[in-house]
Design a protein around this motif. Structure first.
Motif, PDB file in Angstrom:
ATOM      1  N   SER A 161      -1.601   1.494   9.215  1.00  0.00           N
ATOM      2  CA  SER A 161      -1.618   0.516  10.313  1.00  0.00           C
ATOM      3  C   SER A 161      -2.372  -0.756   9.952  1.00  0.00           C
ATOM      4  O   SER A 161      -2.266  -1.763  10.653  1.00  0.00           O
ATOM      5  N   GLU A 162      -3.123  -0.720   8.855  1.00  0.00           N
ATOM      6  CA  GLU A 162      -3.876  -1.892   8.400  1.00  0.00           C
ATOM      7  C   GLU A 162      -3.162  -2.634   7.269  1.00  0.00           C
ATOM      8  O   GLU A 162      -3.726  -3.537   6.666  1.00  0.00           O
ATOM      9  N   CYS A 163      -1.902  -2.232   6.991  1.00  0.00           N
ATOM     10  CA  CYS A 163      -1.157  -2.815   5.865  1.00  0.00           C
ATOM     11  C   CYS A 163       0.079  -3.573   6.347  1.00  0.00           C
ATOM     12  O   CYS A 163       0.752  -3.155   7.292  1.00  0.00           O
ATOM     13  N   MET A 164       0.376  -4.663   5.667  1.00  0.00           N
ATOM     14  CA  MET A 164       1.634  -5.382   5.866  1.00  0.00           C
ATOM     15  C   MET A 164       2.404  -5.354   4.555  1.00  0.00           C
ATOM     16  O   MET A 164       1.857  -5.693   3.503  1.00  0.00           O
ATOM     17  N   PHE A 165       3.672  -4.945   4.631  1.00  0.00           N
ATOM     18  CA  PHE A 165       4.524  -4.834   3.460  1.00  0.00           C
ATOM     19  C   PHE A 165       5.560  -5.945   3.471  1.00  0.00           C
ATOM     20  O   PHE A 165       6.261  -6.142   4.460  1.00  0.00           O
ATOM     21  N   GLY A 168       4.247   3.615   9.733  1.00  0.00           N
ATOM     22  CA  GLY A 168       3.285   2.828  10.500  1.00  0.00           C
ATOM     23  C   GLY A 168       2.834   1.572   9.796  1.00  0.00           C
ATOM     24  O   GLY A 168       1.936   0.869  10.289  1.00  0.00           O
ATOM     25  N   ILE A 169       3.432   1.263   8.656  1.00  0.00           N
ATOM     26  CA  ILE A 169       3.116   0.028   7.935  1.00  0.00           C
ATOM     27  C   ILE A 169       3.840  -1.131   8.610  1.00  0.00           C
ATOM     28  O   ILE A 169       5.013  -1.004   8.982  1.00  0.00           O
ATOM     29  N   HIS A 170       3.171  -2.234   8.781  1.00  0.00           N
ATOM     30  CA  HIS A 170       3.805  -3.420   9.347  1.00  0.00           C
ATOM     31  C   HIS A 170       4.699  -4.056   8.280  1.00  0.00           C
ATOM     32  O   HIS A 170       4.293  -4.216   7.129  1.00  0.00           O
ATOM     33  N   GLY A 171       5.907  -4.432   8.656  1.00  0.00           N
ATOM     34  CA  GLY A 171       6.838  -4.981   7.688  1.00  0.00           C
ATOM     35  C   GLY A 171       7.170  -6.444   7.928  1.00  0.00           C
ATOM     36  O   GLY A 171       7.190  -6.912   9.073  1.00  0.00           O
ATOM     37  N   TYR A 172       7.406  -7.153   6.847  1.00  0.00           N
ATOM     38  CA  TYR A 172       7.884  -8.543   6.918  1.00  0.00           C
ATOM     39  C   TYR A 172       9.062  -8.656   5.975  1.00  0.00           C
ATOM     40  O   TYR A 172       8.913  -8.500   4.757  1.00  0.00           O
TER      41      TYR A 172
END
Length: 201
Positions: free
Chosen positions: A159-163, A178-182
């Motif tokens: 939850s503290e990561c953006m991919f 739960g990884i944030h994606g871009y």
């Protein structure tokens, strides 16, 4: 709260265009199309990314499927293709800025073992706290296990990561954990604006 950024490599940190790379070895469009199919669109390239075959063996298999007149081109390609992956300078500057802000910077990319022999030629990797390529663990994106491995290896909270990746299927897989994606479309300015809107930069 985002504390870590996980980046893909091809078409995010640097250009990866099979057509451009092959054009450095021949101007014959028919041959480029043939080699693109035999190399980049083949199971052989996937096996390289998964660490299941060595480049020398891959080269032999490819040459078995083409006329001998083109063997020198294929040999040259396999020896030097990685030199034609052009770095995206604006992304390097942006990653440097994120690093200076205190974020963790990580790589999660489908790539062959050869990556370790040329990565030091690209300044961007100086800013990375951890690097994971598919060939290291014989698991490639979008298999969720590669993201699980990365999180475990570097003790990261999903939850503290953006991919950041240019392929939607890879983003979707990461988000299941739960990884944030871009979904990166090649526009560094748009990505930078997005980060600023989230007060991450």
């Amino acid at each position: 709260m985002i504390k870590n950024f996980i980046f893909d490599m091809g078409n995010v940190l640097m250009d990866f265009s099979p057509d451009y790379i092959l054009s450095q070895y021949t101007q014959d469009l028919d041959l480029i199309a043939t080699l693109k199919t035999l190399i980049f669109k083949s199971t052989i390239w996937k096996q390289l990314d998964q660490g299941l075959i060595e480049f020398e063996d891959a080269k032999i298999k490819i040459m078995a499927d083409i006329p001998k007149a083109y063997h020198l081109i294929v040999q040259d390609f396999f020896d030097t293709w990685y030199k034609h992956k052009l770095p995206r300078e604006k992304m390097t500057v942006l990653i440097q800025a994120l690093k200076e802000k205190g974020y963790g910077i990580y790589l999660c990319s489908n790539a062959a073992q050869l990556f370790h022999s040329y990565k030091d030629q690209y300044p961007v990797f100086e800013y990375f706290d951890g690097i994971l390529i598919s060939a290291d663990i014989k698991i490639s994106k979008p298999d969720v296990r590669i993201y699980e491995y990365l999180l475990d290896q570097y003790e990261l909270n999903a939850s503290e990561c953006m991919f950041i990746d240019d392929l939607g299927e890879n983003i979707v897989a990461a988000e299941t954990l739960g990884i944030h994606g871009y979904h990166y479309n090649g526009n560094e300015s748009m990505f930078e604006m997005y980060l600023k809107q989230l007060n991450l930069l």
